[in-house]
Enzyme design. Structure first.
Site, short mmCIF file in Angstrom:
data_model
loop_
_atom_site.label_atom_id
_atom_site.label_comp_id
_atom_site.label_asym_id
_atom_site.label_seq_id
_atom_site.Cartn_x
_atom_site.Cartn_y
_atom_site.Cartn_z
N GLU A 9 38.30 11.75 29.46
CA GLU A 9 38.79 12.75 30.41
C GLU A 9 40.13 13.31 29.91
O GLU A 9 40.94 12.56 29.35
CB GLU A 9 38.97 12.07 31.76
CG GLU A 9 39.30 13.00 32.88
CD GLU A 9 40.52 12.57 33.64
OE1 GLU A 9 41.48 13.37 33.67
OE2 GLU A 9 40.53 11.46 34.16
N LYS A 70 44.84 22.40 35.39
CA LYS A 70 44.12 21.20 35.82
C LYS A 70 42.78 21.65 36.40
O LYS A 70 42.75 22.38 37.40
CB LYS A 70 44.95 20.45 36.87
CG LYS A 70 44.24 19.25 37.48
CD LYS A 70 45.10 18.56 38.53
CE LYS A 70 44.25 17.64 39.40
NZ LYS A 70 45.00 17.05 40.52
N VAL A 90 38.02 14.12 36.58
CA VAL A 90 36.79 13.31 36.56
C VAL A 90 35.57 14.16 36.93
O VAL A 90 34.54 14.10 36.26
CB VAL A 90 36.94 12.08 37.49
CG1 VAL A 90 35.60 11.39 37.73
CG2 VAL A 90 37.95 11.11 36.91
N ASP A 120 42.22 15.80 52.58
CA ASP A 120 42.36 16.04 51.15
C ASP A 120 41.56 14.98 50.40
O ASP A 120 42.03 13.89 50.13
CB ASP A 120 43.84 15.99 50.75
CG ASP A 120 44.06 16.28 49.26
OD1 ASP A 120 43.07 16.28 48.49
OD2 ASP A 120 45.21 16.51 48.86
N SER A 122 39.38 14.22 47.01
CA SER A 122 39.20 14.70 45.64
C SER A 122 37.76 15.16 45.40
O SER A 122 36.81 14.55 45.89
CB SER A 122 39.53 13.58 44.67
OG SER A 122 39.20 13.99 43.36
N ALA A 123 37.62 16.21 44.61
CA ALA A 123 36.30 16.68 44.19
C ALA A 123 35.59 15.61 43.35
O ALA A 123 34.38 15.69 43.13
CB ALA A 123 36.43 17.97 43.39
N ASP A 124 36.34 14.61 42.90
CA ASP A 124 35.72 13.52 42.14
C ASP A 124 34.64 12.81 42.97
O ASP A 124 33.60 12.42 42.43
CB ASP A 124 36.75 12.45 41.73
CG ASP A 124 37.77 12.98 40.71
OD1 ASP A 124 37.61 14.11 40.23
OD2 ASP A 124 38.73 12.23 40.42
N LYS A 141 44.29 4.68 42.43
CA LYS A 141 45.67 4.30 42.73
C LYS A 141 45.88 4.14 44.21
O LYS A 141 45.26 4.84 45.01
CB LYS A 141 46.59 5.43 42.28
CG LYS A 141 46.83 5.41 40.83
CD LYS A 141 48.21 5.98 40.51
CE LYS A 141 48.39 5.98 39.02
NZ LYS A 141 47.73 7.13 38.43
N1 PSU Z 1 44.46 9.39 39.06
C1 PSU Z 1 45.26 8.89 38.10
N2 PSU Z 1 45.57 9.63 37.01
C2 PSU Z 1 45.09 10.89 36.85
C3 PSU Z 1 44.22 11.40 37.86
C4 PSU Z 1 43.95 10.63 38.93
O1 PSU Z 1 45.67 7.76 38.24
O2 PSU Z 1 45.41 11.55 35.86
C5 PSU Z 1 43.62 12.75 37.67
C6 PSU Z 1 42.15 12.60 37.25
O3 PSU Z 1 41.86 13.68 36.37
C7 PSU Z 1 41.39 12.80 38.54
C8 PSU Z 1 42.26 13.83 39.22
O4 PSU Z 1 40.07 13.24 38.35
O5 PSU Z 1 43.60 13.43 38.92
C9 PSU Z 1 42.06 13.91 40.71
O6 PSU Z 1 42.86 14.94 41.20
P1 PSU Z 1 42.71 15.46 42.70
O7 PSU Z 1 43.25 14.33 43.56
O8 PSU Z 1 43.50 16.71 42.77
O9 PSU Z 1 41.24 15.67 42.92
MN MN Z 2 43.08 17.00 46.36
#
Ligand code: PSU
Ligand code: MN
Length: 287
Positions: A9, A70, A90, A120, A122-124, A141
């Site tokens: 990634e 990003k 991800v 909020d 994540s799209a993950d 985390k």
């Molecule tokens: N968590 C981490 N390090 C990171 C990310 C998440 O500890 O670098 C990154 C990853 O790319 C993850 C993204 O897919 O942040 C999620 O971001 P968001 O919460 O905006 O969906």
């Molecule tokens: Mn988000």
């Protein structure tokens, strides 16, 4: 047998780590994949084009540029249209890896449900729910609401494995108090579970969670106070959306005098190595 490809990634490199150590860590992850018998393929958007694997000069530019976007899934059509550079999260990496027929990928932590703002998400998470890849990570985390994140994975049918652990790891910390679905002890076991998933034509990802190496891990009690403070500050400053995760990561690195960076590096390298072993075991099974 050819070395099987292992995707890496790139948002963790472009947005999750400070420059210039991000470049060193990217290279170390690639070496770890090779040591494990895999062929490292970093996934990123270069000049609007999705790439899986590229020359070291391109990696150097990706790690150094300040205008890299990003990219979650929703951003992919935009970087394509405008010819931008993008680090893939991800969700976007999972999509592009599968499209390139790469089954296994390594990252640091997945995104999840944020604490201050449970809307909020994540799209993950929805991506893991509908893309049949194997994602090797150190859990998520504790800047996130881990119980809600864990529930959501269960609701979505994502199989969560613990690499030599029964507990869902919390990135810097080896424990979270939350369970995995199954403890696994070897790459072959993971490969066999992947095969079962495919035979059943399930469309969900398998999440392999690997605890941070013991000597680099930070106990959760120590990280907790810093996180609370960073979250509160972000809320006050109105830092939201896709800026929140990178913001919290940077703030934490400052506040722990770099210990979070040591942990981050150790777990990324370990995850790359484990992902390679899984890719090798899976390609052996398929042969
Ligand atoms: N968590 C981490 N390090 C990171 C990310 C998440 O500890 O670098 C990154 C990853 O790319 C993850 C993204 O897919 O942040 C999620 O971001 P968001 O919460 O905006 O969906
Ligand atoms: Mn988000």
């Amino acid at each position: 047998m050819n070395a099987p490809p292992v995707a890496l990634e790139s948002t963790v490199i472009t947005h999750g780590l400070p420059r210039p150590v991000n470049l060193d860590i990217a290279r170390e992850m690639m070496s770890a994949v090779r040591d494990g018998g895999g062929d490292p393929r970093m996934i990123a958007i270069i000049n609007g084009r999705p790439r899986s694997g590229f020359a070291d000069e391109v990696l150097m530019e990706l790690a150094a540029r300040e205008d890299v976007r990003k990219c979650s899934l929703r951003d992919l059509p935009l970087v394509g249209k405008f010819g931008d550079w993008g680090g893939t999260t991800v969700s976007a990496t999972l999509h592009l890896a599968l499209r390139a027929e790469i089954q296994v990928f390594a990252t640091g932590g997945i995104g999840g449900v944020h604490r201050g703002n449970p809307a909020d998400v994540s799209a993950d998470l929805p991506a893991l729910a509908r893309m049949p890849g194997t994602v090797v990570c150190a859990g998520a985390k504790s800047i996130l609401d881990l119980p809600r994140t864990r529930e959501r994975l269960e609701t979505d049918g994502v199989t969560v494995l613990g690499w030599k652990t029964k507990e869902f790891p919390a990135f810097y910390s080896r424990s979270s108090g939350l369970p995995v679905d199954q403890q696994v002890h070897s790459a072959v076991e993971v490969a066999e579970i992947m095969q079962q998933r495919d035979t059943l034509r399930l469309q969900q990802a398998i999440l392999v969670t690997v605890p941070c190496p013991e000597e680099a891990a930070i106990p959760s009690a120590e990280i907790e106070a810093e996180l609370m403070e960073a979250e509160a500050f972000a809320l006050e400053q109105g830092i939201t959306g896709n800026e929140l995760t990178p913001y919290l990561l940077n703030r934490l690195a400052e506040r722990t005098q770099g210990r979070s960076l040591v942990a981050n590096r150790a777990l990324l390298i370990q995850n790359a190595r484990v992902a390679a072993e899984i890719a090798v075991a899976f390609s052996t099974l398929q042969a």
